[in-house]
Motif scaffolding. Structure first.
Motif, PDB file in Angstrom:
ATOM      1  N   LYS A  43     -17.602  -2.668  -3.543  1.00 20.89           N
ATOM      2  CA  LYS A  43     -17.833  -2.442  -2.115  1.00 20.89           C
ATOM      3  C   LYS A  43     -16.528  -2.290  -1.344  1.00 20.89           C
ATOM      4  N   GLU A  44     -15.414  -2.816  -1.870  1.00 22.55           N
ATOM      5  CA  GLU A  44     -14.131  -2.646  -1.197  1.00 22.55           C
ATOM      6  C   GLU A  44     -13.779  -1.166  -1.070  1.00 22.55           C
ATOM      7  N   ILE A  45     -14.192  -0.380  -2.045  1.00 25.36           N
ATOM      8  CA  ILE A  45     -13.918   1.053  -2.043  1.00 25.36           C
ATOM      9  C   ILE A  45     -15.081   1.832  -1.436  1.00 25.36           C
ATOM     10  N   ASN A  46     -16.298   1.451  -1.762  1.00 24.17           N
ATOM     11  CA  ASN A  46     -17.475   2.221  -1.342  1.00 24.17           C
ATOM     12  C   ASN A  46     -18.050   1.786   0.005  1.00 24.17           C
ATOM     13  N   SER A  47     -17.232   1.211   0.876  1.00 24.42           N
ATOM     14  CA  SER A  47     -17.699   0.941   2.234  1.00 24.42           C
ATOM     15  C   SER A  47     -17.501   2.179   3.084  1.00 24.42           C
ATOM     16  N   GLY A  48     -18.098   2.198   4.284  1.00 27.16           N
ATOM     17  CA  GLY A  48     -17.958   3.357   5.151  1.00 27.16           C
ATOM     18  C   GLY A  48     -18.761   4.543   4.652  1.00 27.16           C
ATOM     19  N   THR A  49     -18.381   5.734   5.061  1.00 31.36           N
ATOM     20  CA  THR A  49     -19.114   6.954   4.718  1.00 31.36           C
ATOM     21  C   THR A  49     -18.153   8.042   4.248  1.00 31.36           C
ATOM     22  N   ARG A  50     -18.729   9.067   3.651  1.00 31.21           N
ATOM     23  CA  ARG A  50     -18.022  10.283   3.240  1.00 31.21           C
ATOM     24  C   ARG A  50     -16.854  10.001   2.304  1.00 31.21           C
ATOM     25  N   ASN A  51     -17.011   9.027   1.414  1.00 30.12           N
ATOM     26  CA  ASN A  51     -15.967   8.741   0.436  1.00 30.12           C
ATOM     27  C   ASN A  51     -15.903   9.866  -0.597  1.00 30.12           C
ATOM     28  N   SER A  52     -14.724  10.479  -0.728  1.00 24.80           N
ATOM     29  CA  SER A  52     -14.592  11.673  -1.572  1.00 24.80           C
ATOM     30  C   SER A  52     -13.188  11.763  -2.161  1.00 24.80           C
ATOM     31  N   HIS A  53     -13.027  12.702  -3.104  1.00 27.21           N
ATOM     32  CA  HIS A  53     -11.730  13.097  -3.664  1.00 27.21           C
ATOM     33  C   HIS A  53     -10.902  11.917  -4.177  1.00 27.21           C
ATOM     34  N   PRO A  54     -11.430  11.120  -5.111  1.00 31.68           N
ATOM     35  CA  PRO A  54     -10.654   9.985  -5.615  1.00 31.68           C
ATOM     36  C   PRO A  54      -9.504  10.423  -6.514  1.00 31.68           C
ATOM     37  N   PHE A  55      -8.394   9.719  -6.406  1.00 37.45           N
ATOM     38  CA  PHE A  55      -7.260   9.903  -7.315  1.00 37.45           C
ATOM     39  C   PHE A  55      -6.910   8.553  -7.895  1.00 37.45           C
ATOM     40  N   ILE A  56      -7.092   8.387  -9.197  1.00 34.31           N
ATOM     41  CA  ILE A  56      -6.744   7.130  -9.846  1.00 34.31           C
ATOM     42  C   ILE A  56      -5.363   7.266 -10.463  1.00 34.31           C
ATOM     43  N   ALA A  57      -4.500   6.264 -10.240  1.00 36.63           N
ATOM     44  CA  ALA A  57      -3.137   6.313 -10.763  1.00 36.63           C
ATOM     45  C   ALA A  57      -3.165   6.365 -12.285  1.00 36.63           C
ATOM     46  N   PRO A  58      -2.192   7.035 -12.902  1.00 38.04           N
ATOM     47  CA  PRO A  58      -2.160   7.089 -14.370  1.00 38.04           C
ATOM     48  C   PRO A  58      -2.235   5.722 -15.021  1.00 38.04           C
ATOM     49  N   ASP A  59      -1.578   4.696 -14.418  1.00 45.62           N
ATOM     50  CA  ASP A  59      -1.612   3.350 -14.986  1.00 45.62           C
ATOM     51  C   ASP A  59      -2.730   2.491 -14.398  1.00 45.62           C
ATOM     52  N   GLU A  60      -3.597   3.089 -13.585  1.00 46.43           N
ATOM     53  CA  GLU A  60      -4.742   2.430 -12.956  1.00 46.43           C
ATOM     54  C   GLU A  60      -4.329   1.290 -12.012  1.00 46.43           C
ATOM     55  N   SER A  61      -3.115   1.336 -11.490  1.00 48.78           N
ATOM     56  CA  SER A  61      -2.656   0.285 -10.583  1.00 48.78           C
ATOM     57  C   SER A  61      -3.178   0.481  -9.160  1.00 48.78           C
ATOM     58  N   TYR A  62      -3.658   1.673  -8.845  1.00 47.15           N
ATOM     59  CA  TYR A  62      -4.236   1.914  -7.530  1.00 47.15           C
ATOM     60  C   TYR A  62      -5.183   3.108  -7.602  1.00 47.15           C
ATOM     61  N   ILE A  63      -5.999   3.242  -6.576  1.00 51.93           N
ATOM     62  CA  ILE A  63      -6.850   4.419  -6.412  1.00 51.93           C
ATOM     63  C   ILE A  63      -6.778   4.847  -4.951  1.00 51.93           C
ATOM     64  N   MET A  64      -6.657   6.143  -4.715  1.00 49.14           N
ATOM     65  CA  MET A  64      -6.669   6.712  -3.373  1.00 49.14           C
ATOM     66  C   MET A  64      -7.880   7.614  -3.219  1.00 49.14           C
ATOM     67  N   TRP A  65      -8.343   7.763  -1.985  1.00 52.25           N
ATOM     68  CA  TRP A  65      -9.466   8.652  -1.695  1.00 52.25           C
ATOM     69  C   TRP A  65      -9.494   8.891  -0.198  1.00 52.25           C
ATOM     70  N   ASP A  66     -10.457   9.678   0.281  1.00 49.83           N
ATOM     71  CA  ASP A  66     -10.628   9.886   1.714  1.00 49.83           C
ATOM     72  C   ASP A  66     -12.036   9.487   2.128  1.00 49.83           C
ATOM     73  N   GLY A  67     -12.179   9.044   3.364  1.00 53.08           N
ATOM     74  CA  GLY A  67     -13.475   8.614   3.877  1.00 53.08           C
ATOM     75  C   GLY A  67     -13.368   8.194   5.329  1.00 53.08           C
ATOM     76  N   ILE A  68     -14.492   7.746   5.870  1.00 57.91           N
ATOM     77  CA  ILE A  68     -14.559   7.276   7.255  1.00 57.91           C
ATOM     78  C   ILE A  68     -14.912   5.796   7.244  1.00 57.91           C
ATOM     79  N   LYS A  69     -14.060   4.981   7.864  1.00 57.96           N
ATOM     80  CA  LYS A  69     -14.296   3.542   7.979  1.00 57.96           C
ATOM     81  C   LYS A  69     -13.970   3.094   9.398  1.00 57.96           C
ATOM     82  N   ASP A  70     -14.402   1.896   9.735  1.00 55.78           N
ATOM     83  CA  ASP A  70     -14.137   1.355  11.074  1.00 55.78           C
ATOM     84  C   ASP A  70     -12.639   1.223  11.343  1.00 55.78           C
TER      85      ASP A  70
END
Length: 292
Positions: free
Chosen positions: A187-214
């Motif tokens: 839920k830390e990642i899948n909160s809000g709306t329009r979550n799209s275009h995920p990029f997971i780091a090669p070493d999996e230390s972080y993930i980036m994406w775009d979306g709408i949150k408060d």
């Protein structure tokens, strides 16, 4: 002496050919890394202004794993059609080519350079180039994937084409050489709306994406979550006012050499007639990492 007559269409055609020829002649010679562009600092800048980033619609911005090809999508002004533009490095110079594929695309490459991901499809690197397009595992067949990125461990991070809905992001790991069925991120990642275009780091230390949150700036923003010591994902962090504005920002991805973050920003109206490709020093990611 015979008189020679030129029709208006002939004159216009000649002028167009002349204009195209002069336009090509006026293009700068692109030499060196990153299409010969001066690297940015911690403030995002348009990438290759006037060459890649224009006053029209330009989307994507992906380097191949060996950094000698650059892919993006452009909307042509003359016919409003989308096309995939590829800059290839030949010697020390970059040469523009247009993909012959029937539909526009920009790929996500696996960190090892062996796979070109195209949503639900992919190509594999062979001794003679890229293979024919293949479909990924059956367990993904019912998910309308828009973007898929992968880590060095083979973990997929995928979205689903529901831009007006929740926008569920999922992952799928390789366990014992077998791929597990896709599962929703926390839920830390899948909160809000329009979550799209995920990029997971090669070493999996972080993930980036775009979306709408408060916590956003009023439109789609870029977010990042860092992996915790227990393997869970930390809270979604808005990537800040250097990256995000009250406009639409989306599609984060880091270059294969790990040095720069690319993303797109809507510079026009809600009709997205002017979308620009930006880049920024990837060290900005480390400035967002929570201190221990």
């Amino acid at each position: 002496m015979k008189s020679i007559y030129f029709s208006l269409p002939m004159i216009l055609s000649a002028l167009m050919v002349s204009s195209v020829s002069q336009a090509k002649d006026n293009l700068p010679v692109l030499e060196g890394p990153y299409l010969g562009q001066k690297p940015p600092g911690l403030m995002p800048e348009p990438f290759a202004q006037g060459i890649v980033t224009t006053e029209g619609f330009d989307d994507g911005g992906v380097f191949s794993p060996d950094m000698d090809e650059f892919y993006f999508i452009r909307k042509r002004i003359d016919n409003n059609k989308f096309e995939t533009v590829i800059y290839k490095q030949e010697g020390n110079q970059w040469v523009e080519t247009i993909s012959k594929e029937s539909r526009p695309f920009y790929p996500f490459f696996s960190p090892d350079g062996k796979t070109m991901h195209l949503g639900k499809q992919y190509r594999e690197r062979t001794d003679t180039g890229w293979s024919e397009i293949k479909n990924i595992e059956v367990s993904f067949s019912e998910i309308n994937i828009m973007s898929l990125s992968t880590s060095l461990k083979g973990t997929y991070a995928i979205d689903e084409r529901h831009p007006e809905e929740h926008g569920l992001l999922r992952y799928s790991r390789l366990i014992g050489g077998k791929r597990e069925a896709p599962k929703p991120f926390s839920k830390e990642i899948n909160s809000g709306t329009r979550n799209s275009h995920p990029f997971i780091a090669p070493d999996e230390s972080y993930i980036m994406w775009d979306g709408i949150k408060d916590s956003g700036f009023g439109n789609v923003d870029l977010y990042i979550s860092f992996r915790q010591h227990d393997g869970s994902w930390g809270d979604a962090i808005n990537m800040g006012d250097k990256i995000n504005t009250d406009a639409y920002e989306a599609g984060p991805k880091v270059t294969p050499d790990g040095k720069y973050l690319f993303f797109v920003r809507n510079m026009g109206s809600d009709k997205f007639e002017n979308v620009d490709i930006f880049w920024v020093d990837a060290h900005i990611i480390e400035t967002l990492r929570p201190r221990k």
